[in-house]
Design a protein around this motif. Structure first.
Motif, PDB file in Angstrom:
ATOM      1  N   ASP A 162       0.174  -1.062  11.240  1.00 16.21           N
ATOM      2  CA  ASP A 162       0.745   0.071  10.498  1.00 16.21           C
ATOM      3  C   ASP A 162      -0.270   0.673   9.525  1.00 16.21           C
ATOM      4  O   ASP A 162       0.077   1.464   8.666  1.00 16.21           O
ATOM      5  CB  ASP A 162       1.995  -0.365   9.738  1.00 16.21           C
ATOM      6  N   LYS A 163      -1.555   0.304   9.676  1.00 16.55           N
ATOM      7  CA  LYS A 163      -2.606   0.823   8.817  1.00 16.55           C
ATOM      8  C   LYS A 163      -3.529   1.747   9.609  1.00 16.55           C
ATOM      9  O   LYS A 163      -3.598   1.676  10.833  1.00 16.55           O
ATOM     10  CB  LYS A 163      -3.440  -0.322   8.221  1.00 16.55           C
ATOM     11  N   LYS A 164      -4.271   2.595   8.879  1.00 16.81           N
ATOM     12  CA  LYS A 164      -5.228   3.496   9.513  1.00 16.81           C
ATOM     13  C   LYS A 164      -6.599   3.318   8.875  1.00 16.81           C
ATOM     14  O   LYS A 164      -6.713   3.249   7.645  1.00 16.81           O
ATOM     15  CB  LYS A 164      -4.755   4.949   9.385  1.00 16.81           C
ATOM     16  N   TYR A 165      -7.621   3.245   9.718  1.00 14.67           N
ATOM     17  CA  TYR A 165      -8.978   3.011   9.239  1.00 14.67           C
ATOM     18  C   TYR A 165      -9.954   3.940   9.949  1.00 14.67           C
ATOM     19  O   TYR A 165      -9.674   4.440  11.040  1.00 14.67           O
ATOM     20  CB  TYR A 165      -9.392   1.559   9.491  1.00 14.67           C
ATOM     21  N   LYS A 199      -5.489   3.687  14.378  1.00 17.27           N
ATOM     22  CA  LYS A 199      -4.324   2.990  13.847  1.00 17.27           C
ATOM     23  C   LYS A 199      -4.381   1.538  14.271  1.00 17.27           C
ATOM     24  O   LYS A 199      -4.450   1.227  15.463  1.00 17.27           O
ATOM     25  CB  LYS A 199      -3.031   3.640  14.344  1.00 17.27           C
ATOM     26  N   ASN A 235     -11.861   2.510   4.722  1.00 17.26           N
ATOM     27  CA  ASN A 235     -10.667   3.259   4.337  1.00 17.26           C
ATOM     28  C   ASN A 235     -10.923   4.770   4.326  1.00 17.26           C
ATOM     29  O   ASN A 235      -9.994   5.564   4.333  1.00 17.26           O
ATOM     30  CB  ASN A 235     -10.170   2.814   2.964  1.00 17.26           C
ATOM     31  N   SER A 261       0.817  -1.223   0.000  1.00 22.95           N
ATOM     32  CA  SER A 261       0.000   0.000   0.000  1.00 22.95           C
ATOM     33  C   SER A 261       0.847   1.268   0.000  1.00 22.95           C
ATOM     34  O   SER A 261       0.357   2.344  -0.309  1.00 22.95           O
ATOM     35  CB  SER A 261      -0.928   0.005   1.221  1.00 22.95           C
ATOM     36  N   ASN A 262       2.142   1.142   0.366  1.00 29.08           N
ATOM     37  CA  ASN A 262       3.041   2.302   0.368  1.00 29.08           C
ATOM     38  C   ASN A 262       3.859   2.401  -0.914  1.00 29.08           C
ATOM     39  O   ASN A 262       4.763   3.214  -1.018  1.00 29.08           O
ATOM     40  CB  ASN A 262       3.972   2.236   1.573  1.00 29.08           C
TER      41      ASN A 262
END
Length: 479
Positions: free
Chosen positions: A379-382, A376, A332, A103-104
Protein backbone atom coordinates in the motif's frame (compact mmCIF):
# COMPACT_ATOMS: atom_id res chain seq x y z
CA UNK A 1 16.90 7.54 20.06
CA UNK A 2 13.12 7.38 20.01
CA UNK A 3 10.45 8.60 22.34
CA UNK A 4 6.69 8.35 22.61
CA UNK A 5 4.46 11.02 21.10
CA UNK A 6 2.12 12.53 23.67
CA UNK A 7 -0.86 14.49 22.39
CA UNK A 8 -3.40 15.01 25.18
CA UNK A 9 -1.38 15.72 28.31
CA UNK A 10 -1.06 19.47 27.87
CA UNK A 11 -4.64 20.13 28.88
CA UNK A 12 -4.16 18.10 32.07
CA UNK A 13 -1.05 19.81 33.38
CA UNK A 14 -1.46 23.49 34.17
CA UNK A 15 -4.75 23.18 35.94
CA UNK A 16 -3.81 20.18 38.06
CA UNK A 17 -5.31 20.55 41.52
CA UNK A 18 -3.74 19.69 44.87
CA UNK A 19 -4.43 16.24 46.13
CA UNK A 20 -2.92 12.98 47.32
CA UNK A 21 0.82 12.38 47.16
CA UNK A 22 2.73 9.22 46.29
CA UNK A 23 6.53 9.17 46.44
CA UNK A 24 8.14 6.02 45.06
CA UNK A 25 10.46 4.38 47.58
CA UNK A 26 13.92 3.41 46.43
CA UNK A 27 13.29 4.34 42.81
CA UNK A 28 13.73 8.11 42.92
CA UNK A 29 10.57 9.07 41.06
CA UNK A 30 8.00 11.64 42.07
CA UNK A 31 4.40 10.58 41.41
CA UNK A 32 2.05 13.24 42.73
CA UNK A 33 -1.01 15.31 42.00
CA UNK A 34 0.67 18.17 43.93
CA UNK A 35 2.85 20.13 41.44
CA UNK A 36 4.79 21.87 44.22
CA UNK A 37 5.83 18.53 45.73
CA UNK A 38 6.79 17.25 42.27
CA UNK A 39 8.94 20.35 41.73
CA UNK A 40 10.66 20.21 45.14
CA UNK A 41 11.35 16.48 44.77
CA UNK A 42 12.99 16.88 41.34
CA UNK A 43 14.65 20.27 41.93
CA UNK A 44 18.05 18.77 42.76
CA UNK A 45 18.45 16.36 39.78
CA UNK A 46 16.92 18.84 37.31
CA UNK A 47 19.17 21.76 38.25
CA UNK A 48 22.25 19.55 38.50
CA UNK A 49 21.77 17.96 35.06
CA UNK A 50 20.47 21.03 33.22
CA UNK A 51 23.33 23.23 34.43
CA UNK A 52 25.89 20.56 33.55
CA UNK A 53 24.59 20.39 29.96
CA UNK A 54 24.01 24.18 29.75
CA UNK A 55 20.25 23.92 29.40
CA UNK A 56 17.46 25.80 31.18
CA UNK A 57 16.38 23.93 34.37
CA UNK A 58 12.95 25.55 34.16
CA UNK A 59 12.37 24.07 30.70
CA UNK A 60 13.59 20.62 31.79
CA UNK A 61 11.28 20.67 34.82
CA UNK A 62 8.32 21.77 32.68
CA UNK A 63 9.06 19.04 30.14
CA UNK A 64 9.25 16.41 32.87
CA UNK A 65 5.91 17.58 34.25
CA UNK A 66 4.23 17.71 30.83
CA UNK A 67 5.58 14.41 29.51
CA UNK A 68 4.98 12.43 32.74
CA UNK A 69 1.70 14.07 33.84
CA UNK A 70 3.46 15.33 37.00
CA UNK A 71 5.06 11.93 37.52
CA UNK A 72 1.78 9.99 37.56
CA UNK A 73 2.16 8.16 34.24
CA UNK A 74 2.65 4.41 34.48
CA UNK A 75 5.88 4.71 32.52
CA UNK A 76 7.28 7.13 35.09
CA UNK A 77 6.16 5.27 38.20
CA UNK A 78 7.43 1.90 36.96
CA UNK A 79 10.54 2.92 35.02
CA UNK A 80 11.56 6.45 36.15
CA UNK A 81 11.06 7.44 32.49
CA UNK A 82 9.99 11.10 32.58
CA UNK A 83 10.31 11.82 28.85
CA UNK A 84 8.82 8.77 27.12
CA UNK A 85 12.13 7.66 25.56
CA UNK A 86 11.96 4.29 23.80
CA UNK A 87 14.57 1.53 23.73
CA UNK A 88 16.62 0.18 26.62
CA UNK A 89 18.95 1.77 29.17
CA UNK A 90 21.90 -0.38 30.19
CA UNK A 91 19.85 -3.35 29.00
CA UNK A 92 16.79 -2.38 31.08
CA UNK A 93 13.38 -1.72 29.53
CA UNK A 94 9.65 -2.12 30.08
CA UNK A 95 7.03 -3.03 27.48
CA UNK A 96 3.92 -0.86 27.28
CA UNK A 97 1.13 -0.10 24.86
CA UNK A 98 1.56 3.20 23.05
CA UNK A 99 -0.46 5.22 20.57
CA UNK A 100 1.23 5.83 17.21
CA UNK A 101 0.25 7.34 13.88
CA UNK A 102 0.84 5.60 10.54
CA UNK A 103 1.95 7.32 7.31
CA UNK A 104 -1.71 8.18 6.56
CA UNK A 105 -2.18 9.88 9.92
CA UNK A 106 -4.34 7.07 11.31
CA UNK A 107 -4.08 6.35 15.03
CA UNK A 108 -3.22 2.81 16.09
CA UNK A 109 -1.92 1.09 19.20
CA UNK A 110 1.14 -1.10 19.50
CA UNK A 111 3.45 -2.49 22.15
CA UNK A 112 6.85 -0.85 22.45
CA UNK A 113 9.90 -1.08 24.70
CA UNK A 114 10.71 1.97 26.81
CA UNK A 115 13.87 2.73 28.71
CA UNK A 116 13.90 1.86 32.39
CA UNK A 117 16.10 4.12 34.51
CA UNK A 118 17.50 3.50 37.99
CA UNK A 119 16.67 7.06 39.06
CA UNK A 120 15.03 10.30 38.01
CA UNK A 121 18.48 11.84 37.51
CA UNK A 122 19.38 9.14 34.99
CA UNK A 123 16.22 10.00 33.04
CA UNK A 124 17.10 13.72 33.16
CA UNK A 125 20.65 12.99 31.99
CA UNK A 126 19.47 10.84 29.08
CA UNK A 127 17.10 13.56 27.90
CA UNK A 128 19.80 16.23 28.25
CA UNK A 129 22.10 14.07 26.14
CA UNK A 130 19.39 13.93 23.46
CA UNK A 131 18.93 17.71 23.46
CA UNK A 132 22.69 18.26 23.23
CA UNK A 133 23.43 15.48 20.73
CA UNK A 134 20.36 15.64 18.48
CA UNK A 135 19.71 12.80 16.05
CA UNK A 136 21.92 10.91 13.61
CA UNK A 137 20.48 12.88 10.69
CA UNK A 138 20.65 16.26 12.47
CA UNK A 139 22.96 16.58 15.50
CA UNK A 140 21.92 20.24 15.91
CA UNK A 141 18.17 19.53 15.81
CA UNK A 142 17.63 20.80 19.37
CA UNK A 143 20.38 23.45 19.39
CA UNK A 144 17.72 26.12 19.91
CA UNK A 145 17.39 24.88 23.51
CA UNK A 146 21.07 25.44 24.34
CA UNK A 147 21.71 28.42 26.59
CA UNK A 148 24.31 29.84 24.23
CA UNK A 149 21.62 29.95 21.50
CA UNK A 150 18.52 30.78 23.57
CA UNK A 151 18.45 34.22 25.19
CA UNK A 152 15.48 33.29 27.39
CA UNK A 153 13.78 30.19 28.68
CA UNK A 154 10.89 31.03 26.34
CA UNK A 155 13.24 30.83 23.35
CA UNK A 156 14.41 27.41 24.53
CA UNK A 157 10.85 26.17 25.09
CA UNK A 158 9.66 27.38 21.69
CA UNK A 159 12.62 25.68 20.03
CA UNK A 160 11.12 22.33 21.08
CA UNK A 161 8.01 22.94 18.95
CA UNK A 162 8.15 21.03 15.65
CA UNK A 163 11.42 19.42 16.72
CA UNK A 164 10.94 17.53 19.99
CA UNK A 165 7.15 17.46 19.56
CA UNK A 166 4.88 18.05 16.57
CA UNK A 167 2.19 19.83 18.59
CA UNK A 168 2.12 23.52 17.56
CA UNK A 169 1.35 24.47 21.19
CA UNK A 170 4.12 22.41 22.80
CA UNK A 171 6.37 25.39 23.54
CA UNK A 172 3.53 27.56 24.82
CA UNK A 173 2.41 24.72 27.13
CA UNK A 174 5.89 24.58 28.67
CA UNK A 175 6.01 28.36 29.05
CA UNK A 176 2.61 28.32 30.76
CA UNK A 177 3.84 25.76 33.31
CA UNK A 178 7.03 27.75 33.93
CA UNK A 179 5.12 30.99 34.53
CA UNK A 180 2.40 29.37 36.63
CA UNK A 181 4.90 27.89 39.09
CA UNK A 182 7.66 30.50 38.80
CA UNK A 183 10.15 27.89 37.64
CA UNK A 184 12.50 30.40 36.00
CA UNK A 185 12.92 32.32 39.27
CA UNK A 186 13.18 29.13 41.32
CA UNK A 187 15.54 27.17 39.06
CA UNK A 188 17.28 29.30 36.42
CA UNK A 189 18.89 31.95 38.61
CA UNK A 190 20.86 34.57 36.69
CA UNK A 191 20.54 32.57 33.47
CA UNK A 192 16.96 33.71 33.07
CA UNK A 193 16.40 36.92 31.20
CA UNK A 194 14.35 39.65 32.82
CA UNK A 195 12.31 39.70 29.63
CA UNK A 196 11.12 36.20 30.54
CA UNK A 197 10.47 36.74 34.24
CA UNK A 198 7.24 35.70 35.86
CA UNK A 199 4.17 37.89 36.08
CA UNK A 200 4.84 38.59 39.76
CA UNK A 201 8.13 40.34 39.00
CA UNK A 202 6.48 42.26 36.19
CA UNK A 203 3.87 43.63 38.56
CA UNK A 204 6.61 45.09 40.74
CA UNK A 205 7.84 47.28 37.89
CA UNK A 206 6.06 50.18 36.26
CA UNK A 207 7.84 49.40 33.00
CA UNK A 208 5.87 47.38 30.48
CA UNK A 209 7.47 43.95 30.01
CA UNK A 210 9.16 43.43 26.69
CA UNK A 211 7.01 41.05 24.60
CA UNK A 212 8.43 37.63 23.82
CA UNK A 213 9.79 37.43 20.25
CA UNK A 214 7.73 35.50 17.73
CA UNK A 215 9.53 32.98 15.57
CA UNK A 216 8.52 31.19 12.42
CA UNK A 217 8.14 27.42 12.55
CA UNK A 218 10.00 25.03 10.29
CA UNK A 219 9.40 21.45 9.25
CA UNK A 220 12.46 19.45 8.30
CA UNK A 221 12.96 16.61 5.83
CA UNK A 222 16.16 14.57 5.83
CA UNK A 223 17.71 13.37 2.58
CA UNK A 224 20.08 10.65 1.43
CA UNK A 225 23.74 11.57 0.98
CA UNK A 226 25.21 12.62 -2.36
CA UNK A 227 22.41 14.92 -3.53
CA UNK A 228 23.64 18.16 -5.05
CA UNK A 229 22.76 21.59 -6.43
CA UNK A 230 24.75 24.61 -7.66
CA UNK A 231 24.97 28.18 -6.44
CA UNK A 232 23.20 30.40 -8.97
CA UNK A 233 24.03 33.89 -10.21
CA UNK A 234 22.07 35.52 -7.38
CA UNK A 235 23.53 33.56 -4.49
CA UNK A 236 25.34 36.58 -3.00
CA UNK A 237 21.94 38.25 -2.49
CA UNK A 238 21.34 35.73 0.29
CA UNK A 239 23.24 34.64 3.40
CA UNK A 240 24.51 31.48 5.05
CA UNK A 241 23.05 30.73 8.49
CA UNK A 242 23.54 28.15 11.23
CA UNK A 243 19.74 27.63 11.36
CA UNK A 244 16.81 28.51 9.15
CA UNK A 245 16.54 32.27 9.43
CA UNK A 246 13.85 33.57 11.77
CA UNK A 247 13.07 30.26 13.50
CA UNK A 248 14.92 30.88 16.79
CA UNK A 249 17.05 33.34 18.72
CA UNK A 250 20.73 34.15 18.17
CA UNK A 251 21.03 32.76 14.66
CA UNK A 252 24.45 33.56 13.22
CA UNK A 253 25.59 34.41 9.67
CA UNK A 254 28.69 33.31 7.76
CA UNK A 255 30.26 35.55 5.09
CA UNK A 256 30.61 34.06 1.62
CA UNK A 257 34.32 34.94 1.59
CA UNK A 258 34.84 32.40 4.36
CA UNK A 259 33.66 29.49 2.20
CA UNK A 260 34.76 28.22 -1.27
CA UNK A 261 31.72 29.75 -2.96
CA UNK A 262 31.19 30.99 -6.51
CA UNK A 263 28.60 30.93 -9.27
CA UNK A 264 27.88 27.34 -10.39
CA UNK A 265 29.90 25.89 -7.49
CA UNK A 266 28.43 22.52 -6.55
CA UNK A 267 27.12 22.08 -3.01
CA UNK A 268 25.87 18.98 -1.22
CA UNK A 269 22.40 18.84 0.32
CA UNK A 270 21.29 16.64 3.21
CA UNK A 271 18.16 18.36 4.53
CA UNK A 272 15.26 20.51 3.39
CA UNK A 273 13.36 22.87 5.67
CA UNK A 274 9.98 24.44 4.96
CA UNK A 275 9.56 27.61 7.02
CA UNK A 276 6.08 28.90 7.85
CA UNK A 277 5.63 32.43 9.19
CA UNK A 278 2.87 33.59 11.50
CA UNK A 279 1.10 34.97 8.41
CA UNK A 280 1.17 31.51 6.81
CA UNK A 281 3.83 32.29 4.18
CA UNK A 282 6.12 29.40 3.31
CA UNK A 283 9.70 29.36 2.04
CA UNK A 284 12.04 26.46 1.33
CA UNK A 285 15.58 26.21 2.74
CA UNK A 286 18.37 23.68 2.27
CA UNK A 287 21.18 22.58 4.54
CA UNK A 288 24.36 22.56 2.44
CA UNK A 289 28.03 21.52 2.62
CA UNK A 290 30.88 22.55 0.35
CA UNK A 291 32.32 19.03 0.21
CA UNK A 292 30.83 15.55 0.35
CA UNK A 293 32.61 14.78 3.60
CA UNK A 294 30.22 13.99 6.45
CA UNK A 295 32.39 16.12 8.74
CA UNK A 296 32.20 19.20 6.50
CA UNK A 297 30.60 22.26 8.10
CA UNK A 298 26.91 22.69 7.36
CA UNK A 299 24.98 25.85 6.59
CA UNK A 300 21.35 26.73 5.91
CA UNK A 301 20.62 28.61 2.66
CA UNK A 302 17.44 29.97 1.12
CA UNK A 303 16.40 27.83 -1.86
CA UNK A 304 16.36 30.76 -4.31
CA UNK A 305 20.16 30.94 -4.06
CA UNK A 306 20.45 27.48 -5.66
CA UNK A 307 20.05 26.02 -9.12
CA UNK A 308 18.29 22.76 -8.38
CA UNK A 309 17.61 19.85 -10.74
CA UNK A 310 14.25 20.12 -12.52
CA UNK A 311 11.76 17.26 -12.60
CA UNK A 312 8.86 16.84 -15.04
CA UNK A 313 6.17 14.42 -13.86
CA UNK A 314 3.70 12.49 -16.01
CA UNK A 315 0.78 10.36 -14.93
CA UNK A 316 0.28 7.07 -16.68
CA UNK A 317 0.57 3.35 -16.18
CA UNK A 318 3.07 0.63 -16.94
CA UNK A 319 4.32 -2.67 -15.63
CA UNK A 320 7.85 -2.11 -14.39
CA UNK A 321 10.31 -4.96 -14.09
CA UNK A 322 12.70 -4.51 -11.16
CA UNK A 323 16.26 -5.82 -11.15
CA UNK A 324 16.66 -6.58 -7.45
CA UNK A 325 20.10 -8.07 -7.97
CA UNK A 326 21.52 -4.52 -8.04
CA UNK A 327 22.91 -2.88 -4.92
CA UNK A 328 20.88 0.33 -5.27
CA UNK A 329 17.98 1.80 -3.32
CA UNK A 330 14.39 2.96 -3.74
CA UNK A 331 13.27 6.34 -2.42
CA UNK A 332 10.32 8.40 -1.18
CA UNK A 333 11.00 11.01 -3.91
CA UNK A 334 13.02 11.20 -7.09
CA UNK A 335 16.66 11.20 -5.98
CA UNK A 336 18.24 14.64 -6.26
CA UNK A 337 14.91 16.37 -6.90
CA UNK A 338 14.09 19.67 -5.14
CA UNK A 339 12.16 17.62 -2.55
CA UNK A 340 15.36 15.73 -1.59
CA UNK A 341 14.91 11.98 -1.49
CA UNK A 342 15.27 9.69 1.47
CA UNK A 343 16.25 6.06 1.00
CA UNK A 344 13.37 3.75 1.96
CA UNK A 345 15.13 0.43 1.39
CA UNK A 346 17.43 -1.61 -0.83
CA UNK A 347 16.43 -2.89 -4.26
CA UNK A 348 17.12 -6.45 -3.19
CA UNK A 349 14.21 -6.13 -0.73
CA UNK A 350 11.78 -5.78 -3.68
CA UNK A 351 11.14 -9.47 -4.28
CA UNK A 352 8.36 -9.29 -6.89
CA UNK A 353 9.34 -9.55 -10.56
CA UNK A 354 7.30 -6.53 -11.62
CA UNK A 355 5.32 -3.67 -10.13
CA UNK A 356 2.71 -1.24 -11.39
CA UNK A 357 3.94 2.30 -11.98
CA UNK A 358 1.52 5.24 -11.92
CA UNK A 359 3.93 8.14 -12.37
CA UNK A 360 6.97 8.82 -14.51
CA UNK A 361 9.52 11.55 -13.84
CA UNK A 362 12.20 12.99 -16.10
CA UNK A 363 14.90 14.64 -14.01
CA UNK A 364 17.27 17.09 -15.68
CA UNK A 365 20.49 17.89 -13.85
CA UNK A 366 23.41 19.73 -15.47
CA UNK A 367 21.85 18.95 -18.85
CA UNK A 368 21.61 15.19 -18.22
CA UNK A 369 18.16 13.58 -18.25
CA UNK A 370 17.25 10.50 -16.23
CA UNK A 371 13.97 8.63 -15.98
CA UNK A 372 12.27 7.50 -12.76
CA UNK A 373 9.11 5.52 -12.06
CA UNK A 374 6.85 5.57 -9.03
CA UNK A 375 5.90 2.00 -8.22
CA UNK A 376 3.37 0.59 -5.81
CA UNK A 377 4.72 -1.86 -3.22
CA UNK A 378 1.87 -3.12 -1.06
CA UNK A 379 0.00 0.00 0.00
CA UNK A 380 3.08 2.25 -0.32
CA UNK A 381 4.55 4.09 -3.31
CA UNK A 382 8.25 4.56 -3.99
CA UNK A 383 10.50 6.00 -6.70
CA UNK A 384 13.01 3.88 -8.55
CA UNK A 385 15.50 4.81 -11.28
CA UNK A 386 15.15 3.42 -14.79
CA UNK A 387 18.49 4.61 -16.12
CA UNK A 388 20.37 2.40 -13.66
CA UNK A 389 18.64 -0.70 -15.10
CA UNK A 390 16.85 -1.02 -11.79
CA UNK A 391 13.42 -0.48 -13.34
CA UNK A 392 12.54 -1.46 -16.90
CA UNK A 393 9.03 -0.63 -18.17
CA UNK A 394 7.43 -3.55 -20.00
CA UNK A 395 6.05 -2.24 -23.30
CA UNK A 396 4.94 -4.11 -26.42
CA UNK A 397 7.54 -4.10 -29.20
CA UNK A 398 6.46 -2.31 -32.40
CA UNK A 399 8.11 -1.84 -35.78
CA UNK A 400 7.11 1.40 -37.50
CA UNK A 401 6.95 2.43 -41.17
CA UNK A 402 5.64 5.36 -43.18
CA UNK A 403 2.19 4.96 -44.68
CA UNK A 404 -0.10 7.07 -46.85
CA UNK A 405 -3.52 7.03 -48.49
CA UNK A 406 -7.08 6.95 -47.25
CA UNK A 407 -9.15 4.32 -45.51
CA UNK A 408 -12.74 4.06 -44.27
CA UNK A 409 -14.11 3.15 -40.84
CA UNK A 410 -15.23 -0.47 -40.82
CA UNK A 411 -18.56 -1.76 -39.57
CA UNK A 412 -16.86 -2.81 -36.30
CA UNK A 413 -14.92 0.44 -35.71
CA UNK A 414 -16.77 1.30 -32.46
CA UNK A 415 -15.44 -1.88 -30.80
CA UNK A 416 -11.95 -0.34 -30.80
CA UNK A 417 -10.48 2.66 -29.07
CA UNK A 418 -8.44 5.62 -30.24
CA UNK A 419 -5.05 6.24 -28.62
CA UNK A 420 -2.24 8.81 -28.66
CA UNK A 421 0.25 5.93 -29.15
CA UNK A 422 0.02 2.31 -30.16
CA UNK A 423 -1.58 0.63 -27.15
CA UNK A 424 0.83 -0.48 -24.39
CA UNK A 425 3.88 1.15 -25.95
CA UNK A 426 4.24 4.41 -23.96
CA UNK A 427 3.87 5.48 -20.34
CA UNK A 428 1.60 8.45 -21.01
CA UNK A 429 -0.93 6.31 -22.85
CA UNK A 430 -4.22 8.15 -23.43
CA UNK A 431 -7.54 6.79 -24.67
CA UNK A 432 -10.01 8.91 -26.67
CA UNK A 433 -13.66 8.58 -27.61
CA UNK A 434 -14.66 8.55 -31.25
CA UNK A 435 -15.61 12.07 -32.36
CA UNK A 436 -19.30 12.81 -32.78
CA UNK A 437 -20.66 12.43 -36.27
CA UNK A 438 -18.33 9.64 -37.44
CA UNK A 439 -19.88 6.42 -38.71
CA UNK A 440 -19.19 3.40 -40.84
CA UNK A 441 -17.58 4.51 -44.08
CA UNK A 442 -16.15 7.79 -42.74
CA UNK A 443 -12.89 8.50 -44.59
CA UNK A 444 -9.60 9.03 -42.73
CA UNK A 445 -6.09 9.88 -43.95
CA UNK A 446 -3.39 7.38 -42.89
CA UNK A 447 0.18 8.66 -42.27
CA UNK A 448 2.00 5.96 -40.23
CA UNK A 449 1.91 2.21 -39.62
CA UNK A 450 2.96 0.04 -36.69
CA UNK A 451 3.16 -3.74 -36.36
CA UNK A 452 3.27 -5.51 -33.00
CA UNK A 453 5.51 -8.40 -34.04
CA UNK A 454 4.80 -10.50 -30.95
CA UNK A 455 1.03 -10.49 -31.57
CA UNK A 456 0.97 -9.99 -35.32
CA UNK A 457 -1.42 -7.01 -35.05
CA UNK A 458 -1.26 -3.92 -37.25
CA UNK A 459 -1.97 -0.33 -36.17
CA UNK A 460 -2.45 2.86 -38.14
CA UNK A 461 -1.95 6.50 -37.30
CA UNK A 462 -4.51 8.72 -39.04
CA UNK A 463 -6.36 12.03 -39.10
CA UNK A 464 -9.98 12.89 -39.69
CA UNK A 465 -10.69 15.35 -42.47
CA UNK A 466 -10.22 18.92 -41.26
CA UNK A 467 -8.65 17.78 -37.94
CA UNK A 468 -4.95 18.15 -37.08
CA UNK A 469 -5.01 15.53 -34.29
CA UNK A 470 -3.29 12.20 -34.93
CA UNK A 471 -4.87 9.04 -33.55
CA UNK A 472 -3.67 5.43 -33.41
CA UNK A 473 -6.15 2.61 -33.90
CA UNK A 474 -6.14 -1.12 -34.44
CA UNK A 475 -6.27 -1.83 -38.20
CA UNK A 476 -9.46 -3.85 -37.70
CA UNK A 477 -11.32 -0.57 -37.10
CA UNK A 478 -10.54 0.40 -40.71
CA UNK A 479 -11.84 -1.12 -43.94
Amino acid sequence: MKRTKRWLLATLIVGAGLGGLTIGKGTGHAATTDPQTFISTLKSPVTSVANKYKLYPSVMMAQAALESAWGTSTLTTTANNYFGIKGSYNGQSVTMQTAEYDSNGQLYYTDANFRKYPSAKASMTDNATLLRGGTSYNPALYSGTWRENAATYSDAANALTNTYATSPTYGSSLISIIKTYGLNTLLDGSASSSASSSSSSSSESSTTAKPEPTYASAKYYGGASGQTARLNSKYTSYRLYNHVKGTRANITKTAWKKVPAGQSVQVYLDMRGVKTTAAGNKTTWYRIRFSNSASAKKYWLYGKALTLPTVKYSKGTAKVKVNNALSGYYYNHVYNSPYLAKSMGKLKALTAKSYTADNQAIRTQDGVKTTWYRIKVGDKKYWIAANEAAASPQYDYVTYANASGTKKLSAKYSKYHLYNHVKKTHFNQQTFDWPKGVKKGTKVTVNYKGVKTTYGTTWYRFKFSGDKTNYWVDSRALA
